[in-house]
Design an enzyme around this catalytic site. Structure first.
Site: not given
Ligand code: NOJ
Length: 789
Positions: A480
């Protein structure tokens, strides 16, 4: 050798499948979940936590204070007061925190039991949610373990939230003016004038009094450690016309030596007061509470019995047979919404997260996986991409963090592709081909079949490609924080190219099974893989992405973020790399990123802001996506290693992040029985500290890595594949797995080095490594697999 899961704060009770916390002052609250996706909540080892019905933002039942101010409060408490001496305490230790003569908390699947003894009064509180109930039960058992009669008063305490949890925290005057309580026949009811939804709190025994207002119960300038009502031993018996509503019922208890008493508290939310009365009445029936607890246990036992293993490694077995699938089911229910880290106020469920959560649960909860996938497909738009997040109760979708940068793309490149991958996994597990014909609406109009939804997902990615022919990254990919497209529409994700190839190969396999055209998918996979090979190989590993200007990220020429683990693992998972490059990429990953506590996501981390990657560089070096040990991505390393035939690396990488092996709780801080999302990396001053336990994609992916890749038991359209990547230290294992209604008893034995499998099914040799589906009517199959070169 210390027993599996032993830490200075507890131990793992294998026979009961419970984690036993032996000291209340754990480094962080060590929590558990109650509820199965309807009514539920979190409960810590000191009774802290909060409850809600399906959606912690829109239907909150009780409050929790964030940022540990004060630590792990409030919760589901019962104060005990000795009426002779006036002394009072909490058998859960919190919130009074008077040292107890004995304390033990047992977290089990769907329940928590906390026992605390002081001055010969033994108390035990069992917290759970009966299957499908709109409420939770707290069963208090008290026993006079002394030699003289005792006179006690008990005061329960739960702090009620206005159902819109955000309003409850934001608009204190409004929310507190309209949320009122009233007391009717031993039950406290809380609601507003304009909504019939009613929060209720009651008990199985006639109370001698009650409190409904926090300020009156606690007293001015006091706190939960010394509430005035408990200190004086007198409830106010006043309703709360406004303010901070609580549920406190006072009971008078006279206990002869050896005598036991039981009180059951019921907390929940119903559509109106009649619904509340019905729920309360249901648990006043004799035997109802025991029956509800037995039903809960039976439900979890059935879920966990779908896959059971016995290997030479007790820590592996403890995780795979218990806490890992328990955590998987919890993530399936709550995605990343409500935990001790996610407050349940904000983000809702994640599309990519929920899709991945089905991967570790589909064998044991196929109906729920089906329901989740269908709900997720409804979040898709006609152009093929999907909302990034959604609220489970209202179905309202959002673009998540992307909304903060409206000039940047408002979609993520991976959400819709996870749906394809998860749907194919669901079909391999269940064989439910008719699902593909189910019609589901798009977010912006018409409905189409699931198959057509899948095609649109691929089409979106095909149509949104950048200058190197790779998928555009959009706002971000799985990571993200990797925000490389600042409006140019040119930044690309190498990792997503690999993810696309996985989705395409899965679709091609499915199409082949169905007799549909598969070659188009294969051709696109070949074309994408060729683009990766042509543009992304950096000499010893794969680049991570390309920015707005077409400059690579995650390559040796960079000063920061020279290598990132995800393309090194997904070049294997997505089958984009030739074997020698895959091997080199995995080796580089271990060399540059490997630590004894897991593999760091990237290195060197950014040190100070970096506009180019935006989100990643907002973290300090070694934290989370900026070079932390991201456990979710570590699970992919295990899959990649096993798929590549690096059996020992797979097992080694699996064990590096295995929480039951972390006995250094004062460093690790988080629960040793479930995975956490991230561990501070080697460049962080708190290297080794875990964060964000429970709700993480690590749960499902480590389960997939362990069961489908190390043990190698993989569902296929034609039958169960047995293709283990056995660690060299193991001579074999046995497993029992339910697959399409048939119980498979599997015995694997190593007869020599290598990974070649010879199968005997019910005593008859079978060619290949797939056990064909048995004829209808057979419900048991016995498999012997011999591994040699
Ligand atoms: C946590 C998020 O909930 C998830 O969707 C994401 O893929 C990971 N962080 C990595 O950024």
């Amino acid at each position: 050798m210390t027993a599996v899961g032993s830490t200075p704060y507890g131990w793992f009770d294998e026979s009961a499948r419970e984690y036993v916390v032996t000291r209340p002052d754990t480094p962080t609250p060590w929590i558990n979940y109650i509820g199965e996706g309807g009514y539920g909540g979190i409960v810590s080892n000191t009774g802290g936590g909060y409850s809600f019905d399906r959606d912690p933002r829109n239907r909150r039942v009780s409050r929790y204070r964030y940022n540990a101010i004060p630590a792990d409060q409030p919760g589901r408490y019962v104060y005990l007061r000795d009426q002779e001496t006036g002394a009072f305490w909490s058998p859960t230790w919190q919130p009074v925190r008077r040292p107890l003569d004995a304390y033990e908390c047992r977290h089990g699947a769907g329940y928590t039991r906390i026992a605390g003894e002081l001055d010969a009064i033994a108390a035990e509180l069992l917290y759970f949610v009966p299957p499908a109930a709109p409420c939770e039960l707290w069963r208090l058992r008290l026993r006079n373990a002394g030699v003289r009669p005792r006179r006690l008063r008990s005061f329960s305490y739960v702090e009620l939230s206005y159902p819109d949890a955000l309003a409850d925290q934001q608009n204190l005057d409004w929310a507190q003016h309209i949320f009122r309580t009233r007391h009717e026949d031993g039950t406290l009811l809380a609601c507003t004038e304009f909504r019939p939804d009613t929060t209720f709190f009651s008990s199985s025994a006639e109370p001698v009094g009650f409190d409904a207002d926090r300020e009156r119960f606690v007293g001015r300038w006091r706190d939960l450690a010394d509430p005035i009502a408990v200190e004086l031993g007198e409830p106010s018996n006043e309703d709360s016309p406004r303010g901070n509503g609580i549920g406190s019922l006072c009971h008078e208890l006279e206990l002869a030596p050896g005598e036991e008493r039981e009180i059951v508290y019921v907390l929940g939310i119903a559509g109106d007061a009649d619904g509340a009365a019905r729920a309360v009445a249901a648990y006043r029936e004799p035997g109802a509470v025991d029956a509800a607890f037995a039903a809960l246990r039976a439900d979890w036992d059935a879920y966990l019995a779908r896959f059971v293993v016995a290997t030479p490694d007790p820590a592996f077995d403890a995780m795979v047979d218990g806490w890992n699938p328990i955590q998987c089911r919890t993530t399936l229910h709550w995605s990343r919404f409500a935990s001790a880290y996610e407050t349940g106020l904000g983000r809702g469920m994640g599309t990519r997260d929920s899709a991945q959560d089905t991967l570790g649960t589909v064998h044991a909860a196929p109906e729920r996986a089906h329901e989740t996938l269908t709900r997720l497909w409804r979040l898709q738009f006609l152009d093929g991409h999907a909302w990034h997040q959604f609220f489970p109760l209202t179905g309202e979708g959002s673009v998540g963090h992307a909304a903060e940068r409206p000039a940047w793309p408002q979609w993520f490149c991976d959400d819709h592709l996870w749906l394809v991958i998860a749907t194919c996994a669901y079909l391999r597990e269940t064989g439910h081909a008719a699902y593909l014909e189910q019609r589901v609406p798009y977010e912006d109009g018409v409905e189409e079949t699931i198959w057509e939804h899948m095609l649109r997902a691929i089409e979106f990615t095909r149509a949104h490609r950048g200058p190197h022919g790779l998928p555009r990254i959009g706002f971000a990919d799985w990571d993200d924080t990797l925000n490389l497209d600042h409006g140019s529409g040119r930044a690309e994700s190498v990792w997503c190219a690999m993810q696309l190839c996985r989705a395409l190969l899965d679709l091609a396999e499915l199409a082949g099974e169905l007799g549909r055209e598969a070659e188009g998918f294969r051709a696109l996979a070949r074309e994408t893989a060729a683009a990766v090979e042509e543009h992304c190989w950096d000499g010893a590993w794969y680049a991570r992405a390309f920015d707005d200007d077409g400059r690579p990220v995650g390559v040796a020429a960079e000063e920061r973020h020279r290598i990132n683990m995800n393309p090194q693992t997904w070049c294997v998972i997505g089958e984009t790399a030739p074997s020698e490059r895959a091997e080199r990429a995995l080796r580089s990953m271990e060399e540059h990123l490997g630590t004894e506590l897991g593999i760091a996501l990237l290195d060197p981390p950014y040190d100070g802001g970096d506009e180019r990657v935006a989100g990643t560089a907002t973290y300090p070096p070694g934290a989370k996506e900026n070079g932390g040990i991201f456990c979710h991505a570590n699970a992919w390393a295990v899959v990649a290693a096993a798929k590549h035939g690096w059996n020992d690396a797979a097992y080694d990488w699996y064990r590096r992040i295995l929480p039951l092996l972390r006995d250094d709780s004062d460093r690790y801080l988080v629960e040793p029985y479930v995975y956490c999302q991230n561990v501070c990396g080697p460049t962080h001053p708190q290297f080794g500290m875990g964060r964000n336990a429970w709700l993480t994609g690590t749960a499902s992916w480590t389960y997939v890595a362990a069961t489908q890749w190390i043990l190698g038991i993989r569902p296929t359209y034609r039958g169960l594949r047995i293709a283990p990547a056995l660690p060299s230290a193991w001579d074999g294992f046995t497993a029992r797995r339910l697959f399409r209604g048939v119980a498979y008893e599997i015995a694997v034995e190593r007869a020599g080095p290598g990974n070649a499998v010879s199968l005997e099914v019910d005593g008859v040799a079978v060619a290949g490594d797939v056990v064909p589906l048995p004829p209808p009517g057979r419900d048991r199959v016995s498999i012997r697999a011999t591994i040699a070169s």
